[in-house]
Write an enzyme that holds these catalytic residues in place. Structure first.
Site, short mmCIF file in Angstrom:
data_model
loop_
_atom_site.label_atom_id
_atom_site.label_comp_id
_atom_site.label_asym_id
_atom_site.label_seq_id
_atom_site.Cartn_x
_atom_site.Cartn_y
_atom_site.Cartn_z
N HIS A 651 0.75 -1.31 -0.04
CA HIS A 651 0.25 0.10 -0.03
C HIS A 651 0.90 1.12 0.10
CE1 HIS A 651 -3.46 2.40 2.08
NE2 HIS A 651 -3.30 2.81 0.89
N PRO A 656 -0.89 13.06 -3.50
CA PRO A 656 -0.33 13.08 -4.67
C PRO A 656 0.88 14.10 -4.92
CG PRO A 656 -2.55 14.20 -4.32
CD PRO A 656 -2.26 13.42 -3.17
N ASP A 696 -2.89 -1.21 -3.19
CA ASP A 696 -3.52 0.01 -3.51
C ASP A 696 -2.04 0.69 -3.79
OD1 ASP A 696 -4.21 2.56 -3.43
OD2 ASP A 696 -5.24 2.51 -1.42
N ASN A 753 -11.43 3.07 -6.98
CA ASN A 753 -11.43 3.98 -5.75
C ASN A 753 -12.57 5.04 -6.26
OD1 ASN A 753 -9.90 6.38 -4.04
ND2 ASN A 753 -11.29 5.09 -3.20
N PHE A 758 -12.72 11.95 -5.69
CA PHE A 758 -11.73 11.23 -6.40
C PHE A 758 -12.37 9.81 -6.74
CE2 PHE A 758 -8.46 8.03 -6.87
CZ PHE A 758 -7.58 8.61 -7.60
#
Length: 820
Positions: A651, A656, A696, A753, A758
């Site tokens: 993960h 970002p 992820d 997601n 988002f």
């Protein structure tokens, strides 16, 4: 065809706006003979001028320089006349459409004493010497104005504000493009002010939204001269518009949770939002007043506010020079769907028209912050309005709306709801006046009737050429017809970010029904979902250490699984119970399908510091070293075929702003993987080793992370190339593993997601193409179902991620292993 431009500009698509009352055509299309205007005949002078001034508006594609020059010229030529008109609340006769008095159903009427007739056109015109005096034919109707029947509402804080702002809205009736006019004055005053950051505003320049913000701050007991520098001139406010801090105690209460609504709209229950949720939200706002609904929005500002600074790079990152569309008081009776193609709009003003419905295409405007629908003839709001989750100010004063769609429970950012002047159901009105807009939104959210999931995710069978071959309604159905030979040399793997309970807070997931967000409900739903797929290998992320030990291990062991877990690095710095609350990654495998050969765990930052080619670069120390993401490696032997396969789960860091760190983390993960493979079999080509990497990755399909996995290096992402992680950057993060995304043969899913802010693909299952091939994939979520929500989790999907599942086949003879 060129993109249609804003109303009033040459080249405007005539189909954008339809249904303008023909009785006003002579007034709204007056030819402009002003020698200083180069916009061509047929363009209303004031409307065009004001529209251009509004938030720096210009047709799409117009350069900033030209737009600014045009604005400056218009401002210089017309500012004095504009100031006089606004200060006196007068409307230019030649460009003002007059509401139609002949329609018995309209709520918005013009005082007959103020209207004369144009002898040339028989068109109602305003008397030049008399100001417009709007009236409401339902002014004495207690169904539309409940305070007339229940005078106690006059002392209710919430309803006081409704009445004050409804009055402000009513006084703008009859003025075309009223918001544009007010913004023109604000811009003029800002240009004239010695301090552009704090222009001296006048009451005439303040719009309904400005006054809403101002009242919210006053009701919250805040000092608006400090909180809202755009409107520091608070002395102009009417003293009657402020209230003491002794608000109704009823506004601070919430009812005990009750079962989910059955969908019977006629039998409205009391709000089901738990007391703790409302109390928590109030504590977070650092104010006892329920009107301070969000700590993040405590200044009641509008995101991407482009009115006074339209060329700001930060606020115009989408490349648009304007974000607001003012169609107020133009006698529109229909709206063409092309308006709703302007997906960048943050403000849409449709007040003072004759609209009887709001098109369902409103759902496309997901950037809307302000929507004014006041003084129309609306009898309902579309359920699609619930998709506009960024709405902060929603006005529909003086319509004929009696109920609200349940979908409005998704408007978790809403700060003000203007509903006075509508025959709103008493049950809804009671909730609204007692608990304000927050309680009303929570009520609609928590009592929304169940939305059935009519179609489960299909399982797509893939042939040996990597092409889709057949579709099955479920994975269970696909397994029931699985070829026996394929069954012996293949297995299924699931990768799933389960959303750790510590992250699933009411503050973070305000759009999720409170009962569906509770950990007891989600945990049970996760168990049902994972067990229903019956996969051979489970790769899970965001699993709390204690939950792994006390919940997942006992349950999955009963179903024949064995598991391994690795917590994030911060767990090492904690003791006792605190360390058990840290989340991490785990892998479970069926004991009758696999045998564990070895395992390894990796802390990206710590492991890289021990690497023989480690260098202490500034970017590593400042950006990567303090990230505690990890990876877990299992070496498994497939019992039926004897083949060896490595399964990895991870993960990556979420932010970002740290995409370079994610790339670095993947570089470390793959470098370590290559080391393990070489230690295991030094003579073997690492590309031929069966390998699956799940997790992820918090990275888009066009990211450096995706490029690194699929191509073996990073070459096309300049942002990452400017960062220096020493040896890892020098070799362009390259690796010697042949990897591809399992979903590449059908294309990545629409999303893995799904949240309001988002929605994209960030979860993947990577496989070694020289030794494995994909023989089946779990497909996308039913689009019709997903479109009814702004995000997950909900009652059917217990995480904001969805699980990925692939059936993987060993390609004969590549592993060099033998059967056990």
């Amino acid at each position: 065809m060129n993109e249609p431009s804003l109303m009033g500009y040459p080249g405007m698509n005539p189909n954008i706006i339809s249904g303008i009352n023909t009785s006003t055509n002579t007034t709204t299309n007056t030819t402009n003979n002003n020698a200083n205007n180069n916009n061509g005949p047929g363009t209303p002078v004031s409307a065009l001028h004001l529209n251009q001034l509004m938030a720096g508006l210009g047709p799409p594609g117009l350069s900033h320089e030209n737009n600014n020059n045009n604005n400056a010229n218009h401002l210089a030529n017309n500012s004095r006349q504009l100031l006089e008109q606004l200060a006196q609340n007068n409307v230019p006769t030649s460009t003002t459409p007059v509401p139609n008095n002949n329609n018995a159903n309209t709520n918005n009427m013009i005082n007959a004493n103020t209207v004369g007739n144009d002898s040339n056109h028989n068109t109602p015109m305003l008397n030049n010497n008399v100001a417009l005096q709007p009236m409401n034919i339902n002014a004495g109707n207690p169904l539309f104005h409940p305070h007339l029947e229940d005078t106690a509402l006059l002392n209710n804080t919430v309803w006081k504000m409704q009445l004050q702002l409804a009055s402000v809205s009513m006084h703008s009736m009859g003025q075309p493009n009223v918001y544009a006019r007010q913004n023109a004055m604000k811009k003029y005053l800002a240009n004239q002010s010695q301090n552009p950051q704090q222009p001296q505003m006048t009451e005439a320049s303040l719009s309904l939204v400005d006054k809403t913000q101002k009242l919210l701050m006053e009701f919250a007991g805040a000092d608006t001269s400090k909180e809202n520098p755009k409107n520091p001139n608070n002395n102009n406010a009417n003293n009657n518009n402020t209230t003491s801090n002794s608000n109704d105690t009823s506004m601070m209460t919430a009812s005990t949770p009750t079962p989910m609504a059955t969908g019977n709209n006629s039998a409205l229950s009391t709000p089901t939002t738990p007391q703790v949720e409302l109390n928590n939200n109030q504590r977070e706002q650092m104010s006892p007043n329920v009107l301070l609904q969000h700590k993040k929005l405590s200044q009641f500002s509008i995101d991407d506010d482009d009115e006074l600074n339209p060329t700001s790079d930060k606020k115009n990152k989408d490349g648009q020079l304007w974000h607001a569309l003012d169609l107020s008081n133009l006698q529109l009776i229909n709206l063409d769907s092309n308006i709703f193609k302007y997906k960048f709009l943050t403000r849409l003003y449709l007040n003072g028209n004759g609209l009887t419905q709001l098109p369902k295409e409103i759902k496309n405007l997901k950037n809307l912050r302000v929507l004014d629908l006041s003084h129309n003839r609306l009898t309902s709001l579309p359920s699609e309005l619930g998709s506009c989750f960024q709405l902060k100010y929603l006005y529909f004063f003086d319509n004929m709306i009696s109920t609200l769609p349940w979908e409005l429970g998704s408007l978790f950012n809403l700060q003000f709801l203007g509903c006075e002047g509508n025959p709103l159901e008493k049950e809804l009105l009671k909730i609204f006046t007692e608990k304000s807009v927050t309680g009303l939104i929570f009520y609609l959210r928590d009592n929304r009737p169940e939305v059935p999931l009519l179609h489960d995710r299909e399982f797509i069978e893939i042939n040996t050429d990597g092409e889709p071959q057949a579709k099955f309604e479920t994975l269970k159905e696909a397994n029931s017809v699985l070829d026996s030979e394929l069954s012996k040399k293949s297995f299924t793997i699931l990768s799933y970010n389960t959303l750790c309970q510590h992250y699933a807070t009411p503050k973070m997931y305000r759009y999720t029904q409170s009962w569906a967000l509770s950990w007891d409900y989600r945990r049970e739903k996760l168990k049902q979902q994972i067990l229903s797929y019956d996969c051979d290998v489970l790769s899970l992320q965001e699993v709390e250490a204690q939950t792994y030990e006390e919940y997942w291990v006992p349950i999955l062991e009963k179903h024949g699984y064995s598991g391994n877990f690795h917590a994030k690095t911060r767990a090492k710095t904690m003791q006792g119970k605190d360390s058990k609350k840290v989340d991490g990654c785990c892998i479970f495998f069926k004991k009758d399908k696999f045998k564990l050969i070895s395992k390894d765990a990796l802390d990206f930052s710590g492991a890289w510091m021990k690497h023989k080619k480690f260098q202490r670069t500034e970017d590593y120390l400042n950006r990567a070293m303090n990230k505690d993401n990890v990876a877990l490696y299992l070496k498994l032997q497939h019992i039926h075929s004897g083949e060896i396969v490595w399964v990895v789960t991870t993960h990556l860091h979420w932010d970002p702003k740290f995409n370079d760190v994610k790339t670095f983390q993947v570089g470390v993960l793959l470098d370590h993987m290559e080391s393990l493979l070489k230690e295991d079999n030094p003579k073997r080509d690492t590309k031929k080793s069966p390998l699956l990497i799940c997790g992820d990755f918090n990275s888009y399909p066009d990211s450096a992370v995706y490029e690194l996995f699929s191509t073996g290096s990073v070459k096309n992402h300049m942002e990452d190339n400017t960062r220096d992680f020493g040896y890892m950057s020098q070799k362009q993060f390259n690796h010697h593993l042949a990897l591809n995304s399992c979903y590449s043969c059908i294309g990545e899913l629409p999303f893995t997601n799904f949240t309001p802010s988002f929605t994209d693909v960030i979860d993947y299952i990577w496989f070694s193409t020289h030794s494995l091939r994909v023989r089946g994939l779990l497909g996308e979520v039913d689009e019709d179902y997903a479109n009814k929500f702004v995000g997950f989790p909900n009652d059917k999907f217990p995480s904001d991620h969805i699980p990925l599942i692939a059936r993987v086949e060993f390609m004969r003879g590549n592993s060099g292993s033998r059967k056990v």
